[in-house]
Design a protein around this motif. Sequence first.
Motif, PDB file in Angstrom:
ATOM      1  N   LYS A 269      15.648  16.965   8.977  1.00 10.49           N
ATOM      2  CA  LYS A 269      15.115  17.618  10.184  1.00 10.49           C
ATOM      3  C   LYS A 269      14.555  19.009   9.896  1.00 10.49           C
ATOM      4  N   ASP A 270      14.792  19.543   8.688  1.00 15.11           N
ATOM      5  CA  ASP A 270      14.305  20.902   8.377  1.00 15.11           C
ATOM      6  C   ASP A 270      12.805  20.903   8.084  1.00 15.11           C
ATOM      7  N   ILE A 271      12.241  19.711   7.824  1.00 16.44           N
ATOM      8  CA  ILE A 271      10.813  19.651   7.489  1.00 16.44           C
ATOM      9  C   ILE A 271       9.985  19.897   8.749  1.00 16.44           C
ATOM     10  N   VAL A 272       9.038  20.803   8.640  1.00 11.11           N
ATOM     11  CA  VAL A 272       8.160  21.074   9.783  1.00 11.11           C
ATOM     12  C   VAL A 272       6.813  20.395   9.505  1.00 11.11           C
ATOM     13  N   LEU A 273       6.391  19.550  10.438  1.00  9.30           N
ATOM     14  CA  LEU A 273       5.092  18.877  10.289  1.00  9.30           C
ATOM     15  C   LEU A 273       4.102  19.508  11.249  1.00  9.30           C
ATOM     16  N   ARG A 274       2.991  19.984  10.712  1.00  4.78           N
ATOM     17  CA  ARG A 274       1.995  20.617  11.585  1.00  4.78           C
ATOM     18  C   ARG A 274       0.890  19.622  11.925  1.00  4.78           C
ATOM     19  N   PRO A 275       0.426  19.642  13.185  1.00  7.63           N
ATOM     20  CA  PRO A 275      -0.628  18.682  13.551  1.00  7.63           C
ATOM     21  C   PRO A 275      -1.911  18.933  12.765  1.00  7.63           C
ATOM     22  N   LEU A 276      -2.612  17.825  12.465  1.00  7.35           N
ATOM     23  CA  LEU A 276      -3.903  17.860  11.764  1.00  7.35           C
ATOM     24  C   LEU A 276      -3.833  18.452  10.366  1.00  7.35           C
ATOM     25  N   GLN A 277      -2.609  18.589   9.836  1.00 15.38           N
ATOM     26  CA  GLN A 277      -2.496  19.060   8.451  1.00 15.38           C
ATOM     27  C   GLN A 277      -1.803  17.980   7.639  1.00 15.38           C
ATOM     28  N   MET A 278      -2.242  17.857   6.380  1.00 12.87           N
ATOM     29  CA  MET A 278      -1.630  16.832   5.540  1.00 12.87           C
ATOM     30  C   MET A 278      -0.206  17.251   5.187  1.00 12.87           C
ATOM     31  N   ALA A 279       0.727  16.324   5.278  1.00  4.99           N
ATOM     32  CA  ALA A 279       2.109  16.647   4.920  1.00  4.99           C
ATOM     33  C   ALA A 279       2.191  16.800   3.405  1.00  4.99           C
ATOM     34  N   ASN A 280       3.039  17.728   2.928  1.00  9.67           N
ATOM     35  CA  ASN A 280       3.170  17.869   1.479  1.00  9.67           C
ATOM     36  C   ASN A 280       3.980  16.691   0.915  1.00  9.67           C
ATOM     37  N   ALA A 281       3.978  16.575  -0.403  1.00  9.11           N
ATOM     38  CA  ALA A 281       4.521  15.376  -1.051  1.00  9.11           C
ATOM     39  C   ALA A 281       5.935  15.043  -0.577  1.00  9.11           C
ATOM     40  N   GLN A 282       6.803  16.046  -0.478  1.00 11.41           N
ATOM     41  CA  GLN A 282       8.202  15.766  -0.134  1.00 11.41           C
ATOM     42  C   GLN A 282       8.390  15.454   1.354  1.00 11.41           C
ATOM     43  N   ALA A 283       7.367  15.723   2.151  1.00 14.52           N
ATOM     44  CA  ALA A 283       7.503  15.473   3.594  1.00 14.52           C
ATOM     45  C   ALA A 283       6.843  14.159   3.998  1.00 14.52           C
ATOM     46  N   THR A 284       6.302  13.430   3.022  1.00 12.50           N
ATOM     47  CA  THR A 284       5.541  12.218   3.352  1.00 12.50           C
ATOM     48  C   THR A 284       6.375  11.211   4.138  1.00 12.50           C
ATOM     49  N   ALA A 285       7.602  10.949   3.685  1.00 10.86           N
ATOM     50  CA  ALA A 285       8.430   9.935   4.330  1.00 10.86           C
ATOM     51  C   ALA A 285       8.718  10.319   5.782  1.00 10.86           C
ATOM     52  N   ARG A 286       9.064  11.580   5.967  1.00 13.02           N
ATOM     53  CA  ARG A 286       9.352  12.080   7.335  1.00 13.02           C
ATOM     54  C   ARG A 286       8.104  11.903   8.219  1.00 13.02           C
ATOM     55  N   ASP A 287       6.960  12.234   7.662  1.00  9.78           N
ATOM     56  CA  ASP A 287       5.688  12.147   8.386  1.00  9.78           C
ATOM     57  C   ASP A 287       5.435  10.689   8.826  1.00  9.78           C
ATOM     58  N   PHE A 288       5.613   9.757   7.882  1.00  8.09           N
ATOM     59  CA  PHE A 288       5.364   8.347   8.198  1.00  8.09           C
ATOM     60  C   PHE A 288       6.316   7.835   9.283  1.00  8.09           C
ATOM     61  N   VAL A 289       7.598   8.205   9.154  1.00  2.00           N
ATOM     62  CA  VAL A 289       8.593   7.695  10.108  1.00  2.00           C
ATOM     63  C   VAL A 289       8.273   8.184  11.519  1.00  2.00           C
ATOM     64  N   LEU A 290       8.004   9.486  11.648  1.00  2.00           N
ATOM     65  CA  LEU A 290       7.753  10.024  12.992  1.00  2.00           C
ATOM     66  C   LEU A 290       6.483   9.430  13.593  1.00  2.00           C
ATOM     67  N   LYS A 291       5.443   9.318  12.765  1.00  2.00           N
ATOM     68  CA  LYS A 291       4.185   8.800  13.317  1.00  2.00           C
ATOM     69  C   LYS A 291       4.314   7.315  13.693  1.00  2.00           C
ATOM     70  N   THR A 292       5.068   6.561  12.883  1.00  2.00           N
ATOM     71  CA  THR A 292       5.241   5.139  13.201  1.00  2.00           C
ATOM     72  C   THR A 292       6.043   4.994  14.489  1.00  2.00           C
ATOM     73  N   ARG A 293       7.080   5.833  14.647  1.00  3.79           N
ATOM     74  CA  ARG A 293       7.885   5.763  15.877  1.00  3.79           C
ATOM     75  C   ARG A 293       7.026   6.093  17.097  1.00  3.79           C
ATOM     76  N   ARG A 294       6.184   7.107  16.932  1.00  3.85           N
ATOM     77  CA  ARG A 294       5.304   7.466  18.056  1.00  3.85           C
ATOM     78  C   ARG A 294       4.378   6.307  18.411  1.00  3.85           C
ATOM     79  N   ARG A 295       3.820   5.686  17.350  1.00  7.70           N
ATOM     80  CA  ARG A 295       2.869   4.600  17.588  1.00  7.70           C
ATOM     81  C   ARG A 295       3.544   3.431  18.306  1.00  7.70           C
TER      82      ARG A 295
END
Length: 985
Positions: A929-955
Amino acid sequence: MDDDLYDEFGNFIGDAEASEEESEHGVDAGNYVYDDYPEEAPEAPAQEMMDVDDEGPSNAVVLHEDKQYYPTAAQVYGEGVEVLVQEEDAQPLTQPIVAPVEQKKFSIEEADLPPVYFDRTFMTDLMNFPEQIRNVAFAGHLHHGKTAFMDMLVLETHDIADRLEKRTGKKRDEQLRYTDIHILERERGLSIKASPMSLVLQGTKGKSHLFNMIDTPGHVDFVDEVAASLRLVDGVCLVVDVVEGVQVNTEQIIKHAVLENIPLTLIVNKMDRLILELKLPPNDAYYKLKHVIEEVNTIIENTIPGRGEERRLSPEKGNVLFACTSMGWCFTLQSFAKMYSDSYGGVNSEEFARRLWGDIYFNPQKRTFTRKPIEEGAKRSFVNFIMEPIYKLYSHTISESPEELKGTLKKLGIQLKPSQYKTDPKVLLKLVCEQFFGPSTGFVDMVCQHIPSPAEAAKQKLEQYYTGPLDTKVAESMLNCDQNGPLVLYVSKLFSAPDAKSFYSFGRVMSGIARPGTEVRVLGEGYSIDDEEDMAMARISDVFIAETRYNIPTDGVPAGNWVLLGGVDNSIVKTATIVEKKFEDDEDAYIFKPISHFTQSVLKVAVEPINPSELPKMLDGIRKINKSYPLVTTKVEESGEHIILGTGELYMDCVLHDLRRLYADMEVRVSDPVVRFCETVQDMSATKCYAITPNKKNTITMVAEPLEDGIAQDIESGAVRIRDPVRKIAKFFEEKYGWDLLAARSIWAFGPDEMGPNILQDDTLPSEVDKKRLNTVKESIKQGFNWAVREGPLCEEPIRNTKFRLIDVSLAQEAIFRGGGQIIPTARRACYSSFLMASPRLMEPMYSVSMTGPQDTVSTVYNILARRRGHVLSDGPIAGTPLYRVNGLLPVIDSFGFETDLRINTPGQAMVSLVFDRWNIVPGDPLDKDIVLRPLQMANAQATARDFVLKTRRRKGLSEDVSVAKFLEPEFYQSLIESGTLGEA
């Protein structure tokens, strides 16, 4: 007419009383009446009219109800016809009142049966002799010449040369591509669907055989068509381009064919490229050919280590054919040796052929063959007797003047018309080659020798694919390919009719005769003797011999042949087994196994109709798509999205084109492409996780841990099956993965759906748990486990590579308190909580990238892959050519547009193939939960999994984040927080 009686609008304003009086009499009413029986005509109608006029203008108004201007509907249509009268605006303007009859055609058809050089009745007679039949598939990489080889055989058997002569301009140089009939195939220049043809071909000895051949697509996205075709054949003709050698798709097909135990023969195609393009000397050409053949043999050996020798391909064995489809010739060593024996006589062609390959040299002085070269620069026999004559033939034809060429060709017994000497060099070369090499008898001999007939191959086919016992009458009839036995048919593919409204089922008759009008049972893939739900009754309406561009109607197709059926496709989705209505002695019907594909559908898009009222139309289109493409998967997500899953971009493009144009004829809105994910764990659960049933009377405790590498593949490929006896499963895990006997014997389930890459294992001890009582809830726990692994807790994607161990169970005494309603959701919660406590990770599919192109394109591939989270595994030159090959890996989610990107950056020089390769863990912790994802910005390598999970849940419309508390018991969650276990996790 008196103007005072009417106003300026022509309305009558005369005397009211008079008009009413008149109307009561209905003076003129009789003039308008239509009667069923006309009265006798008055003698002097003109006189009568005059009488009326004499009385002055009539002011009579005839009431509306007294008039009858038009006949009634009953008078027009007769009694007993229902007539609907609608308001004028009942039908929208966009629809015509009577729609014109539209004849839509989506594929090329022959208007009539084209003339052929053999008698069609002879072909149908040959069908009754299984030993004279060969069922083969042409398979290989894209543009290696499979369809061109088919064309060569079509031109040999079909009398269509005069039609081709009439082609003018640009079309004249176009390849015939007889088996590409779909509109997309014609536009794009590649095969998309497998296309069957049955032809009568002659061998070198003049004996006729019936060849059932199927031309399969070469693009890696359409390997599902290849897998469906290979199920029907007894052998594969592998087509390899001599310059490009073994490409990625060729490799996949070889592996699949070897593992499925299908005999292989090799066609080395495009031989003229060695002469005209690469301009290799004959000796180097020999090395290039040898290299290509060895490449194929190496893959066979690697697929079945230690047993490759028996499946070896080699020209002296006679299972390698050299061909040049553009010039219309092919030969094996045996057929070339026969040309020598025909020309010179007294040559034993069999013995001669054995000396034409390998390190065997010809000594011209002694006219003998030796194993070692006698003199410096001695030539191998293959170069001396085969390559050099071909090189000479080509160079003379291209370079000599017509007069000189006439003399040269006369010695070879080749005669051309004077006008033909003046044609284009390419046309001239083709004419010369066709006369020099003659028809493709070498191909027929090779297939007849090295590919078994349906009668010989039946035993192996049944052992491998038939699910029933082999000691019944039905099985015996199939083993003997008996046309007098009961009807059994295996359907592996559906072809749409030219108007795309219905489907024909294409399959192989295993026993009996398929006749029109027969009542049959259609058994789907889900059918078994215990569960007969997937069965439908149908009547075969038509029986055809499939010829791609035209179908030959017939009154019966006997065992051992392929058949195209009409009228039975309603209940078939992918494959089916069709059997007689009732077997004698009431024997049970069994099905053939579903097709095992050698890739997976990982690319997915959501579709919706632009006009919401057209949803039913779209659903019907999706259902037809599902039938038409073997590997496409369609489903409705929890969120209500209609999902289509395919193998790659080109595949999805064709699927969506067919949905819009062929099957639904409507516009659909398509989402951005996404991919399937999977969920897995990295460690063992940090603590034992328990879940209590809603009635507080039962507790289930579980632990999750990752599976050893390779187990998932073994389960999915069917190397180990949950339905096997316990001892067999236990032995497999003991020997291969070193499990202890107790653990291996207590495997309860693979999930989801018996072939899923997860294991449920009973790890409870008889001293602690009442095993009898546990067995009463075993099925419920298995269902809970299946539900859990079908959609995991991270983002409702399937779980993979995970083992769930049942550690402890406490169950209520009374059976009523431990029913499925209590146990199933609780088992699922226990799976979820133990999964989330075992450092869960997200997995994504990876494409293996294979690029072929000139050397200067290699650096471009490195750069483009690096930009897309991909990397190169190996690169190097392709032997004997100026081309390089680069192999790498690329995440599927980053592959959209990769091919276009590469083509633009390497002006179309690089050819790339993307094939699903494996599942890889996405870097990063999806629960951090410490990873901050900013809109319209590419997630850095270590945040990729978090990015995918949140976006898939939203979808999917799920809650924003994954909460461990949701699945853990409240007091257990509290204790974990206090002990700090969760804080660390």
